[in-house]
Design a protein around this motif. Structure first.
Motif, PDB file in Angstrom:
ATOM      1  N   ALA A   1       0.838  -1.199   0.000  1.00 28.84           N
ATOM      2  CA  ALA A   1       0.000   0.000   0.000  1.00 28.84           C
ATOM      3  C   ALA A   1       0.876   1.253   0.000  1.00 28.84           C
ATOM      4  O   ALA A   1       0.559   2.238  -0.675  1.00 28.84           O
ATOM      5  CB  ALA A   1      -0.921  -0.001   1.213  1.00 28.84           C
TER       6      ALA A   1
ATOM      7  N   ASP B   1      -6.453   4.227   0.389  1.00 31.59           N
ATOM      8  CA  ASP B   1      -5.488   4.348  -0.707  1.00 31.59           C
ATOM      9  C   ASP B   1      -5.304   5.788  -1.180  1.00 31.59           C
ATOM     10  O   ASP B   1      -4.236   6.153  -1.682  1.00 31.59           O
ATOM     11  CB  ASP B   1      -5.921   3.486  -1.897  1.00 31.59           C
TER      12      ASP B   1
ATOM     13  N   LYS C   1       1.091   4.365  -2.846  1.00 28.79           N
ATOM     14  CA  LYS C   1       0.958   5.800  -2.568  1.00 28.79           C
ATOM     15  C   LYS C   1       2.172   6.567  -3.089  1.00 28.79           C
ATOM     16  O   LYS C   1       2.039   7.667  -3.643  1.00 28.79           O
ATOM     17  CB  LYS C   1       0.781   6.036  -1.072  1.00 28.79           C
TER      18      LYS C   1
END
Length: 248
Positions: free
Chosen positions: A23, A227, A27
């Motif tokens: 994750a 997200d 980003k």
């Protein structure tokens, strides 16, 4: 230009994102692509892209992933993202600023509002809390970059405004416009930084107790898990003994 570092729990608990590397890389990739689309895909000619790439390297993001994110922008591929800032209050009246990059404003607003409401907070309007923060440049170095005196001297020479040193490392603050120049100067004397970015530094911090901190961290984690959310900033200060009890 000296002081004890309180930044480690002002921003968010160190390591919260390390548990979710996939994750985190997503980003970082999003920020690289946006930065490259907004300017040139050459980090040497695009300060924002250089920051994004350096931060990705600091998080051990593979070079191939970084290059793919830049190539997406060069080929005009991927979604178009817009930058949005949300402001609100968490448990105990803590002020929070949430920075997001989104391709769907309605989805992100709903998710952020839900995170606040389910974890003892209230999402406010634009400007609700940012007046209590300064927009500054932030540069972080690990403790082994040097002792407090060495880092302080290097920071003064580089043109920084403030340094906070502790056993956890060194936090160097600059004016927003001077961030790239100061970071470049520091790199010559201290090596590559762990983190270089624009930050929201609170003018006054709020100390929270164990119960408040537990709920607050759930809110920050819920926001971090989205997200679209890039960074969460707050004006909270958690005593070391409370951090230890919470395992943070």
């Amino acid at each position: 230009m000296a002081g004890h570092s309180k930044f480690k729990n002002i921003m968010h608990r160190k390591g919260a994102q390390d548990k979710k590397r996939s994750a985190m890389f997503s980003k970082l990739s999003r920020e690289i692509t946006v930065a490259a689309k907004m300017g040139t895909p050459d980090p040497d000619m695009n300060p924002r892209l250089r920051l994004a790439v350096n931060n990705a390297k600091a998080q051990s993001m593979p070079k191939d992933n970084i290059q793919r994110a830049i190539d997406k922008a060069s080929a005009n591929e991927g979604d178009d993202y817009e930058e949005i800032r949300y402001e609100g209050y968490g448990p105990g009246g803590v002020a929070l600023i949430v920075e997001a990059l989104t391709d769907n404003r309605n989805r992100t607003a709903t998710n952020v509002r839900t995170a606040f409401s389910k974890n003892g907070g209230n999402l406010g309007t634009a400007g609700a809390v940012s007046h209590g923060f300064e927009r500054l440049g932030l540069i972080e170095y690990p403790a082994d970059a040097g002792d407090e005196e060495k880092v302080l001297e290097a920071a003064i020479e580089a043109g920084a405004d403030d340094v906070e040193s502790s056993e956890d490392g060194h936090v160097i603050w600059t004016q927003m416009e001077a961030l790239h120049e100061v970071a470049g100067n520091l790199e010559k004397t201290l090596g590559e930084a762990e983190n270089v970015k624009l930050a929201w530094k609170p003018n006054i911090t709020v100390e929270v107790d164990e119960d408040t901190a537990g709920t607050l961290f759930k809110l920050v984690d819920a926001l971090d898990d989205d997200d679209d959310v890039q960074t969460v900033w707050g004006n909270y200060e958690v005593p070391d003994e409370v951090m230890e009890k919470l395992g943070a």
